[in-house]
Every structure is written in structure tokens, then in C-alpha cells.
Enzyme design. Structure first.
Site, PDB file in Angstrom:
ATOM      1  N   MET A  18       2.817   0.568  -0.145  1.00 32.20           N
ATOM      2  CA  MET A  18       3.685   1.436   0.660  1.00 32.20           C
ATOM      3  C   MET A  18       3.325   2.883   0.379  1.00 32.20           C
ATOM      4  O   MET A  18       3.405   3.335  -0.769  1.00 32.20           O
ATOM      5  CB  MET A  18       5.164   1.183   0.336  1.00 32.20           C
ATOM      6  CG  MET A  18       5.677  -0.179   0.752  1.00 32.20           C
ATOM      7  SD  MET A  18       7.416  -0.429   0.290  1.00 32.20           S
ATOM      8  CE  MET A  18       7.250  -0.771  -1.481  1.00 32.20           C
ATOM      9  N   CYS A 101      -0.112  -0.848   8.851  1.00 27.97           N
ATOM     10  CA  CYS A 101       0.733   0.341   8.888  1.00 27.97           C
ATOM     11  C   CYS A 101       1.051   0.735  10.328  1.00 27.97           C
ATOM     12  O   CYS A 101       0.144   0.914  11.144  1.00 27.97           O
ATOM     13  CB  CYS A 101       0.043   1.502   8.176  1.00 27.97           C
ATOM     14  SG  CYS A 101       1.035   3.021   8.172  1.00 27.97           S
ATOM     15  N   ASN A 201       5.158 -11.621   4.541  1.00 25.65           N
ATOM     16  CA  ASN A 201       5.769 -10.317   4.274  1.00 25.65           C
ATOM     17  C   ASN A 201       6.808 -10.015   5.360  1.00 25.65           C
ATOM     18  O   ASN A 201       6.631 -10.381   6.513  1.00 25.65           O
ATOM     19  CB  ASN A 201       4.663  -9.252   4.249  1.00 25.65           C
ATOM     20  CG  ASN A 201       5.168  -7.839   4.055  1.00 25.65           C
ATOM     21  OD1 ASN A 201       4.698  -6.923   4.710  1.00 25.65           O
ATOM     22  ND2 ASN A 201       6.103  -7.633   3.162  1.00 25.65           N
ATOM     23  N   GLY A 202       7.894  -9.345   4.955  1.00 20.40           N
ATOM     24  CA  GLY A 202       8.894  -8.912   5.919  1.00 20.40           C
ATOM     25  C   GLY A 202      10.281  -9.449   5.642  1.00 20.40           C
ATOM     26  O   GLY A 202      10.512 -10.655   5.748  1.00 20.40           O
ATOM     27  N   ASP A 203      11.207  -8.558   5.261  1.00 15.41           N
ATOM     28  CA  ASP A 203      12.641  -8.892   5.100  1.00 15.41           C
ATOM     29  C   ASP A 203      12.913  -9.905   4.001  1.00 15.41           C
ATOM     30  O   ASP A 203      13.930 -10.601   4.036  1.00 15.41           O
ATOM     31  CB  ASP A 203      13.227  -9.412   6.418  1.00 15.41           C
ATOM     32  CG  ASP A 203      13.244  -8.363   7.515  1.00 15.41           C
ATOM     33  OD1 ASP A 203      12.950  -7.189   7.212  1.00 15.41           O
ATOM     34  OD2 ASP A 203      13.543  -8.718   8.663  1.00 15.41           O
ATOM     35  N   GLY A 225       8.141  -5.514   0.070  1.00 12.64           N
ATOM     36  CA  GLY A 225       7.960  -4.092   0.294  1.00 12.64           C
ATOM     37  C   GLY A 225       9.250  -3.321   0.098  1.00 12.64           C
ATOM     38  O   GLY A 225       9.700  -3.088  -1.031  1.00 12.64           O
ATOM     39  N   ARG A 226       9.894  -2.954   1.192  1.00  9.97           N
ATOM     40  CA  ARG A 226      11.087  -2.098   1.115  1.00  9.97           C
ATOM     41  C   ARG A 226      12.216  -2.658   0.248  1.00  9.97           C
ATOM     42  O   ARG A 226      12.911  -1.882  -0.414  1.00  9.97           O
ATOM     43  CB  ARG A 226      11.594  -1.800   2.531  1.00  9.97           C
ATOM     44  CG  ARG A 226      10.663  -0.888   3.334  1.00  9.97           C
ATOM     45  CD  ARG A 226      11.134  -0.735   4.770  1.00  9.97           C
ATOM     46  NE  ARG A 226      11.116  -2.022   5.464  1.00  9.97           N
ATOM     47  CZ  ARG A 226      11.863  -2.318   6.517  1.00  9.97           C
ATOM     48  NH1 ARG A 226      12.710  -1.414   7.005  1.00  9.97           N
ATOM     49  NH2 ARG A 226      11.771  -3.500   7.099  1.00  9.97           N
TER      50      ARG A 226
END
Length: 332
Positions: A18, A101, A201-203, A225-226
Site C-alpha cells: 500500500m 493500483c 485480496n479484498g475486504d 490491506g486496509r
């Protein structure tokens, strides 16, 4: 266990790259708290820009533990190949190509997820980078450019043919950016289409969600990630749940304070006190997102010295942690 080329990771939960987040201090912290591998912030493939302070810091992997995976970003096959060689010469053990990205400043330069619109260029990039280095090359991408153009399966097959050693797939298209919910059907289709490892990847924001995503996709690993921002403990929580089927106890106030102080000191050491105190503001904001009022976070952002920032953390965590109500107000 998750295996990429000759390397077997400690576990199958990976910190996502990130920009502006996964610097060396944060990577080191997440690895210590359970990440099986970390991936650097993306570095431009244009070596002419590597003399800038930002790029020099992003290229600094001294003292890191675990595999050194460097993500490169660009749209020119020869430039990306040259950047891959240079990073390998500087000690990188894995090269990751950024094709995920969604940022405008990246996509406007025909890089990141914008590359997914040009499959012929993607093929040239993959072959150029793989042929440029003797270390494994991985690829991070999205499900496609838009809802009408989900071409992740085609690119995955192309990547395997070119010699890519593993794929990470974010369950959104480029046009979604980070909006809406991630979908996992495309990731499952990618997994069915190739024999190389696929990382979903994701949530993935909880141990239970981690199990759900693995079951829904058949993926070999997970990329966080986040949800790791302000919550680096998520790696140990997920790894423990996958291994034992039970949740670890919540992080104590003392553990939270210890990690926050350690993270602050690492930022000051890496960036210097002037820049480190400013970069600390976003990280402390994430740590306190659900536990402090907006006024408290604004107050932290005015602090100019490491001692004041440390004292603030001690003061906030010396009180019972409040929680944020659904309407956004903070209650004790």
C-alpha cells in the site's frame, strides 16, 4: 503452507503493498505480529526518479526479516525489466508487478490497473520482467478494468505461461476503486484456471471472513490491506483462527500502547523526527479510529515532537477506551 518459487512462507496471510502505508516500519511490525510475508510500497520503474528521498526510503530494506518482496510500477516493459534487475541486485528476493493500483496518478500513466485494458502490453511486460531476473516474479491485479471487462482469468493464464510464480487478485475492478463490496467469484475462477498459487485480496477484515474467502475461492493464501491499518494484530488473529478454529483474546490496552510506542519510535528512526512525527499522524489516526473523538485526533495532529506524541498515546490509553456509535458519535 504457501509456497512461491523456492520459498515457503511462514503462513498464508500476506500484507498487501500500500503506497504511503507499507513502509519498512509497518512491514516490520506486521511481520512480527504474524504476517507470513510483507510486500513493499510500489516503487516507480523509472530509475531516474530513484534519487528522491521518497524513493530512497522505499528502496531501503536493511534490517528486515522475512522475504524481501519489492513491488514495481510502470507501463514500459524495458523499464520494468531494468527496475527488476536493479532491485534484485539490491537484495530483493521477490519482484511483484503492480497491476492493481486504481489511483488516477498511476492509471493516467498507463500503469497499475490501467494495464489490464491492454493485454498485449501486459504480455510483453510479464515476459520482460520474468526474463530479466533469476528470482521469482509475482503479479498483483484486479478482477478487470470494469464490470463489463473482467479479464483476470485471461491475464492469469498469460501470467502463468510467462513464468509468473504467484498471483494476488483484488476482488474489485479498477472502476470500483475501493467502493462497494469485493466479489470472490472471479478469484475462484482464476484459481481454477491456473496451477500457480493464487492469493485472494479484498475486504478480509476478520478471522471469520478469512475462512469464508478461502472457502469461496479455494485460494492458496490471503492478502490483507486496509484492514491492517491501525490493526496490525489482524495477522496473528487470522493465523491463529485458521490454525485452531478459535479467536484469540482481544488486544489489551497495555499491548496496544506498547505497539503504538514501538511503531512511533520506528517511524522517527526511519524518517527522522521532523518527517516521522508527521507520518505518525495517519497511523495514530487509524489506531484510534474507533476509540477516540475527532477532536482528540485533531489534537494529535498538532503535536510536533516525539515526546508529545508518546505522551498523548499514554494519556488516551490511560482512560477506558470509548466506542463509536452507529451515528458517528463517541460514547464512553
Amino acid at each position: 503452507m504457501l509456497r512461491i518459487g523456492p520459498y515457503t512462507l511462514d503462513n498464508r496471510v500476506v500484507l498487501a503493498p500500500m503506497a504511503g502505508v507499507t513502509d519498512r516500519p509497518f512491514r516490520t511490525l506486521c511481520y512480527r505480529l504474524g504476517a507470513g510475508m510483507t510486500v513493499s510500497e510500489m516503487v516507480t520503474a523509472d530509475k531516474r526518479l530513484w534519487h528522491t528521498p521518497k524513493s530512497r526510503l522505499r528502496l531501503d530494506h536493511s534490517g528486515e526479516h522475512g522475504l524481501k518482496s519489492v513491488q514495481i510500477a510502470g507501463g514500459d516493459p524495458d523499464m520494468l525489466a531494468d527496475a527488476a534487475r536493479a532491485n534484485a541486485d539490491h537484495g530483493a528476493e521477490l519482484i511483484d508487478i503492480n497491476m492493481g493500483c486504481p489511483a488516477k496518478k498511476v492509471c493516467n500513466k498507463a500503469a497499475g490497473s490501467a494495464l489490464m485494458r491492454n493485454e498485449a502490453l501486459v504480455e510483453r511486460i510479464l515476459e520482460a520482467v520474468v526474463n530479466a531476473v533469476s528470482i521469482p516474479v509475482t503479479l498483483k491485479m484486479r478482477t478487470g478494468w470494469s464490470e463489463d471487462n473482467r479479464n483476470a482469468v485471461r491475464i492469469a493464464r498469460m501470467a502463468e505461461q510467462a513464468g509468473i510464480q504467484a498471483l494476488a487478485v483484488h476482488g474489485r475492478t479498477r472502476t470500483q476503486r475501493y467502493e462497494g463490496a469485493a466479489e470472490y467469484a472471479t478469484i475462484a475462477a482464476v484459481k481454477q484456471a491456473v496451477s500457480i498459487p493464487v492469493i485472494a485480496n479484498g475486504d478480509i477484515d476478520s478471522p471469520e471472513k478469512a475462512v469464508q474467502v478461502l472457502e469461496n475461492t479455494g485460494a492458496d493464501g490471503l492478502m490483507i490491506g486496509r484492514p491492517a491499518q491501525g490493526n496490525p494484530w489482524i495477522f496473528r488473529d487470522i493465523v491463529h483462527y485458521l490454525n485452531h478454529g478459535e479467536r484469540l483474546p482481544p488486544v489489551t490496552r497495555e499491548e496496544r500502547a506498547l505497539i503504538m510506542h514501538e511503531h512511533l519510535d520506528a517511524l522517527y528512526a526511519h524518517y527522522g523526527e521532523h518527517m516521522g512525527t508527521r507520518i505518525a499522524r495517519k497511523h495514530v489516526g487509524w489506531y484510534l479510529a474507533a476509540h477516540a473523538s475527532m477532536d482528540a485526533k485533531k489534537a494529535f495532529n498538532t503535536l510536533e515532537s516525539p515526546s508529545d506524541q508518546h505522551a498523548f498515546v499514554d494519556d488516551v490509553l490511560s482512560h477506558p477506551l470509548p466506542h463509536t456509535l452507529p451515528d458517528g458519535t463517541v460514547a464512553a
